[in-house]
Design a protein around this motif. Sequence first.
Motif, PDB file in Angstrom:
ATOM      1  N   LEU A 141       0.904  -1.146   0.087  1.00 36.05           N
ATOM      2  CA  LEU A 141       0.031  -0.030   0.115  1.00 36.05           C
ATOM      3  C   LEU A 141       0.816   1.250   0.014  1.00 36.05           C
ATOM      4  CD1 LEU A 141      -2.762  -1.172   2.585  1.00 36.05           C
ATOM      5  CD2 LEU A 141      -3.070  -0.796   0.125  1.00 36.05           C
ATOM      6  N   ILE A 142       2.222   1.261   0.091  1.00 40.11           N
ATOM      7  CA  ILE A 142       3.086   2.388   0.340  1.00 40.11           C
ATOM      8  C   ILE A 142       2.930   3.016  -0.912  1.00 40.11           C
ATOM      9  CG2 ILE A 142       5.373   3.035   0.413  1.00 40.11           C
ATOM     10  CD1 ILE A 142       5.722   0.862   2.531  1.00 40.11           C
ATOM     11  N   ALA A 143       2.917   2.385  -2.230  1.00 42.47           N
ATOM     12  CA  ALA A 143       3.130   3.310  -3.381  1.00 42.47           C
ATOM     13  C   ALA A 143       1.689   4.269  -3.650  1.00 42.47           C
ATOM     14  CB  ALA A 143       3.234   2.405  -4.687  1.00 42.47           C
ATOM     15  N   PRO A 144       0.528   3.532  -3.576  1.00 43.24           N
ATOM     16  CA  PRO A 144      -0.675   4.211  -3.898  1.00 43.24           C
ATOM     17  C   PRO A 144      -0.525   5.276  -2.755  1.00 43.24           C
ATOM     18  CG  PRO A 144      -0.877   2.129  -3.154  1.00 43.24           C
ATOM     19  CD  PRO A 144       0.140   1.944  -3.506  1.00 43.24           C
ATOM     20  N   LEU A 145      -0.306   5.152  -1.537  1.00 42.97           N
ATOM     21  CA  LEU A 145      -0.530   6.196  -0.486  1.00 42.97           C
ATOM     22  C   LEU A 145       0.225   7.210  -0.575  1.00 42.97           C
ATOM     23  CD1 LEU A 145      -1.051   3.742   2.608  1.00 42.97           C
ATOM     24  CD2 LEU A 145      -2.715   5.462   1.877  1.00 42.97           C
ATOM     25  N   CYS A 146       1.687   6.934  -1.231  1.00 43.63           N
ATOM     26  CA  CYS A 146       2.561   7.982  -1.378  1.00 43.63           C
ATOM     27  C   CYS A 146       1.866   8.904  -2.716  1.00 43.63           C
ATOM     28  CB  CYS A 146       3.933   7.448  -1.795  1.00 43.63           C
ATOM     29  SG  CYS A 146       4.855   6.844  -0.621  1.00 43.63           S
ATOM     30  N   GLN A 147       1.350   8.448  -3.538  1.00 50.27           N
ATOM     31  CA  GLN A 147       0.810   9.135  -4.843  1.00 50.27           C
ATOM     32  C   GLN A 147      -0.362   9.968  -4.253  1.00 50.27           C
ATOM     33  OE1 GLN A 147       1.969   9.457  -8.222  1.00 50.27           O
ATOM     34  NE2 GLN A 147       0.742  11.103  -7.638  1.00 50.27           N
ATOM     35  N   GLN A 148      -1.269   9.320  -3.414  1.00 50.55           N
ATOM     36  CA  GLN A 148      -2.529  10.135  -3.004  1.00 50.55           C
ATOM     37  C   GLN A 148      -1.888  11.211  -2.024  1.00 50.55           C
ATOM     38  OE1 GLN A 148      -5.341   7.279  -1.274  1.00 50.55           O
ATOM     39  NE2 GLN A 148      -6.720   9.203  -1.188  1.00 50.55           N
ATOM     40  N   ALA A 149      -0.864  11.108  -1.245  1.00 51.66           N
ATOM     41  CA  ALA A 149      -0.238  12.236  -0.277  1.00 51.66           C
ATOM     42  C   ALA A 149      -0.009  13.454  -1.347  1.00 51.66           C
ATOM     43  CB  ALA A 149       0.719  11.814   0.500  1.00 51.66           C
ATOM     44  N   MET A 150       0.729  12.940  -2.471  1.00 47.82           N
ATOM     45  CA  MET A 150       1.185  14.011  -3.474  1.00 47.82           C
ATOM     46  C   MET A 150       0.164  14.712  -4.063  1.00 47.82           C
ATOM     47  SD  MET A 150       4.686  14.463  -3.155  1.00 47.82           S
ATOM     48  CE  MET A 150       4.151  14.249  -1.265  1.00 47.82           C
ATOM     49  N   ASP A 151      -0.808  13.807  -4.530  1.00 53.22           N
ATOM     50  CA  ASP A 151      -2.019  14.324  -5.221  1.00 53.22           C
ATOM     51  C   ASP A 151      -2.741  15.342  -4.275  1.00 53.22           C
ATOM     52  OD1 ASP A 151      -1.338  13.011  -7.259  1.00 53.22           O
ATOM     53  OD2 ASP A 151      -3.065  11.493  -7.018  1.00 53.22           O
ATOM     54  N   LEU A 152      -2.541  15.286  -2.915  1.00 54.04           N
ATOM     55  CA  LEU A 152      -3.253  16.156  -1.824  1.00 54.04           C
ATOM     56  C   LEU A 152      -2.414  17.314  -1.501  1.00 54.04           C
ATOM     57  CD1 LEU A 152      -5.323  13.611   0.058  1.00 54.04           C
ATOM     58  CD2 LEU A 152      -6.156  15.227  -1.581  1.00 54.04           C
ATOM     59  N   GLY A 153      -1.265  17.469  -2.172  1.00 59.83           N
ATOM     60  CA  GLY A 153      -0.252  18.423  -1.880  1.00 59.83           C
ATOM     61  C   GLY A 153       0.755  18.370  -0.696  1.00 59.83           C
ATOM     62  N   PHE A 154       0.802  17.191   0.003  1.00 57.47           N
ATOM     63  CA  PHE A 154       1.628  17.006   1.075  1.00 57.47           C
ATOM     64  C   PHE A 154       2.969  17.587   0.721  1.00 57.47           C
ATOM     65  CE2 PHE A 154      -1.732  15.082   2.808  1.00 57.47           C
ATOM     66  CZ  PHE A 154      -1.580  14.444   4.203  1.00 57.47           C
ATOM     67  N   ASP A 155       3.879  17.983   1.528  1.00 56.66           N
ATOM     68  CA  ASP A 155       5.188  18.264   1.528  1.00 56.66           C
ATOM     69  C   ASP A 155       6.235  17.217   1.398  1.00 56.66           C
ATOM     70  OD1 ASP A 155       4.902  21.552   1.645  1.00 56.66           O
ATOM     71  OD2 ASP A 155       3.548  20.657   3.321  1.00 56.66           O
ATOM     72  N   GLY A 156       6.107  16.185   2.102  1.00 52.82           N
ATOM     73  CA  GLY A 156       7.197  15.188   2.171  1.00 52.82           C
ATOM     74  C   GLY A 156       6.288  13.908   2.813  1.00 52.82           C
ATOM     75  N   LEU A 157       7.355  13.019   2.841  1.00 52.86           N
ATOM     76  CA  LEU A 157       6.955  11.487   3.132  1.00 52.86           C
ATOM     77  C   LEU A 157       8.000  11.061   4.074  1.00 52.86           C
ATOM     78  CD1 LEU A 157       6.593  10.153  -0.801  1.00 52.86           C
ATOM     79  CD2 LEU A 157       4.769  10.644   0.906  1.00 52.86           C
ATOM     80  N   ILE A 158       7.612  10.052   4.989  1.00 53.46           N
ATOM     81  CA  ILE A 158       8.276   9.611   5.824  1.00 53.46           C
ATOM     82  C   ILE A 158       8.246   8.026   5.668  1.00 53.46           C
ATOM     83  CG2 ILE A 158       7.030  10.102   7.961  1.00 53.46           C
ATOM     84  CD1 ILE A 158       9.362   9.951   9.600  1.00 53.46           C
ATOM     85  N   VAL A 159       9.083   7.296   5.153  1.00 50.92           N
ATOM     86  CA  VAL A 159       8.834   5.935   4.963  1.00 50.92           C
ATOM     87  C   VAL A 159       9.799   4.873   5.347  1.00 50.92           C
ATOM     88  CG1 VAL A 159       8.556   4.293   2.902  1.00 50.92           C
ATOM     89  CG2 VAL A 159       8.216   6.690   2.431  1.00 50.92           C
ATOM     90  N   GLU A 160       9.326   3.947   5.818  1.00 48.05           N
ATOM     91  CA  GLU A 160      10.257   2.908   6.602  1.00 48.05           C
ATOM     92  C   GLU A 160      10.795   2.105   5.343  1.00 48.05           C
ATOM     93  OE1 GLU A 160       8.059   0.699   9.481  1.00 48.05           O
ATOM     94  OE2 GLU A 160       7.968   2.438  11.174  1.00 48.05           O
TER      95      GLU A 160
END
Length: 354
Positions: free
Chosen positions: A208-227
């Motif tokens: 689920l990491i890839a689609p969630l990253c894309q959704q966050a970017m689509d919503l204008g998030f500034d960054g990602l913190i990924v394990e």
Amino acid sequence: MELELKPLNLSNEDKRPIVIAGPCSAETEEQVMTTATQLAAKGCKIFRAGVWKPRTKPGGFEGNGEKALPWMKAVKEQTGMLISTEVATPEHVEMALKYGIDILWVGARTSANPFAMQSLADALKGVDVPVLVKNPVNPDLELWIGAMERINQAGIKRMGAIHRGFSSYDKKIYRNLPMWQIPIELHRRMPELPIFCDPSHIGGSRELIAPLCQQAMDLGFDGLIVESHCEPDKAWSDAKQQVTPDVLDYILSLIVVRDETVTTEGIGQLRKQIDEIDNQLMDLLAKRMRVCREIGQYKKEHNMTILQSARYSEILEKRGAQGALCGMGSDFVAKVFENIHEESVKQQLEIINK
């Protein structure tokens, strides 16, 4: 109250998304350095690892504590990456700063406790270090904002928020429900506050990491913190939600970063609203089925029949009338609740026959 903020001034802040990556836990010196070296080779500028790990129950791996801090320091010295870790007590803050940790973050359990947040704020007075605050485990925007206000009032101006989803009792697709409307409202109220997405903890699954990253970017998030872990399947904590540096690099290479968030007038944003509503419907249905199973247990203990015809007719009649008032056909609503009732009976029969 508005937060008094300054830019985070992180090394790759000129490029969205800002990516913070590394293992859930700093397990061994070799694991930390191997993962950090692989991430640095992929262009990652900020390394994360949990030194202190709050666990839901005692007995699990709770981190190596101060023993792991020299490993983090070595990452900074040998790769040039900034280093970050979670702090939950004043003692954590003191030790992290002693070993040159560049970025601190506050976890979801801690941000839910105003007393703990005030203790951290007191420990941070007079310090100039970026602090990121995860949302509380429960969906309470005011509690999240209050946690950040305490840190800000201590003099910390370089701040950010981390959206890691919200806990829920019922089974669901995600480990923690995204409830995107909450970080969206946070951004509306505090547009200058950088918001990071934690897809690892929201999803709980590497798929689920890839689609969630894309959704966050689509919503204008500034960054990602990924394990990210050099050998995720062997991780001492949260193995299922970690990816290798190679996989993370591939995920990031596929992300589409838009210059502006799609507005609510656009079909893309409308579809996102549909997705969020569907997620909420699934969550509500899961809660309804849990209550049905409890009713099934009650019927079993009191020797009652599963099918209560009068109650079923009452539900169909009431919901049909509600559907008409809400602009939906009564036949459509009847079909929906017939299917819900069928599943409810099925689940109660499983309880009865145990």
